[in-house]
Design an enzyme around this catalytic site. Sequence first.
Site, PDB file in Angstrom:
ATOM      1  N   GLU A  24       0.855  -1.183   0.000  1.00  0.00           N
ATOM      2  CA  GLU A  24       0.000   0.000   0.000  1.00  0.00           C
ATOM      3  C   GLU A  24       0.896   1.239   0.000  1.00  0.00           C
ATOM      4  O   GLU A  24       1.898   1.288   0.712  1.00  0.00           O
ATOM      5  CB  GLU A  24      -0.881  -0.005   1.253  1.00  0.00           C
ATOM      6  CG  GLU A  24      -1.743   1.237   1.417  1.00  0.00           C
ATOM      7  CD  GLU A  24      -2.459   1.269   2.766  1.00  0.00           C
ATOM      8  OE1 GLU A  24      -3.523   1.905   2.867  1.00  0.00           O
ATOM      9  OE2 GLU A  24      -1.945   0.651   3.721  1.00  0.00           O
TER      10      GLU A  24
ATOM     11  N   LYS B   8      -9.668   2.284  -1.870  1.00  0.00           N
ATOM     12  CA  LYS B   8      -9.847   1.751  -0.517  1.00  0.00           C
ATOM     13  C   LYS B   8     -11.164   2.246   0.076  1.00  0.00           C
ATOM     14  O   LYS B   8     -11.449   3.448   0.089  1.00  0.00           O
ATOM     15  CB  LYS B   8      -8.673   2.201   0.353  1.00  0.00           C
ATOM     16  CG  LYS B   8      -8.635   1.644   1.767  1.00  0.00           C
ATOM     17  CD  LYS B   8      -7.358   2.125   2.465  1.00  0.00           C
ATOM     18  CE  LYS B   8      -7.194   1.544   3.850  1.00  0.00           C
ATOM     19  NZ  LYS B   8      -5.926   1.996   4.481  1.00  0.00           N
TER      20      LYS B   8
ATOM     21  N   CYS C 157      -5.276  -2.891   2.702  1.00  0.00           N
ATOM     22  CA  CYS C 157      -4.920  -2.787   4.116  1.00  0.00           C
ATOM     23  C   CYS C 157      -6.106  -2.911   5.082  1.00  0.00           C
ATOM     24  O   CYS C 157      -6.565  -4.009   5.364  1.00  0.00           O
ATOM     25  CB  CYS C 157      -4.159  -1.490   4.356  1.00  0.00           C
ATOM     26  SG  CYS C 157      -3.176  -1.481   5.892  1.00  0.00           S
TER      27      CYS C 157
END
Length: 295
Positions: A56, A125, A165
């Site tokens: 990430e 995300k 993540c």
Amino acid sequence: MGIWIRLTLRVLMVNDMQGSLKLQLIELETTGDVQENIRRMQNAVNEKAQFVLLPELWNCPYDNTEIRKAAVFGEACRQAMAEAARKNTVWLAGSIPWQDPADGRIYNMAFVFDADGAEVCRYAKTHLMEVHTPHSHYSEAEVFTPGDRFETFETPWGKMGILVCYDIRFPEPARILGDAGIRLLLLPAAFNEAVGRKHWQSLLCARAIENQIFIAGCNPDYAWGKYKAWGHSLVVSPDGVILQEGSGTVTLDLSETDRIRQRMPYRKIRRRDLYDRTGCSVSSTGTVRPDRHTG
């Protein structure tokens, strides 16, 4: 002659892809210089791999000020990923700060490129980290806008999905992607040392086992201010076996998902009638049961 050789090599590659997948994880040692990070990324890609996973925010430190600076270089970093994929004839995925040219909002955007350097998927995300301690408060929402959808993409090895993540802390995204038929879930990540030691392995193993999918999670390896990356990137099998830890290349047989799902058919056994309803009632004994008058 050159075209014939290229086509022949492409046929040989496709035939090999139908079998096993050679997946490389790169724990990049990120710096505060975007151009240096691009150079390190491109030098680290192994042309003998078939798919390469980056962390990430591989192009900048995990710091809101640095993230805003790096967002200006979003297109240059996207092009650098495409070039690395094309030059090494590999698929490649990872996330960068990405500023939408239309409204100026910054997203934590994961990009996936095929072996020709063509973009096949982008995913913003969806779950932004927020943490509060007696000594500090931090929220990714101070810099990022969350995405609003999940993504899958087709590859020569089968369907894959990608999260970023903090998304892995929530069971629903992996379940949605698993139900969509993915065999491998890619997870560019940047877990820090303290939290990574406690939760990283447990979360990846749990999501792999409960959805019967391979999961590949890649963390960076660097320190910036108070942040220290955990590293310890992992590849986990559909039955929770750790196949790779740290940087390196591992060979996967993604058809293993089919064998494991046949052996233990979770999807058939799931009680959707009990827990896929919109309303529930709770008895005085604390028992939770579906509300038969809803849904």
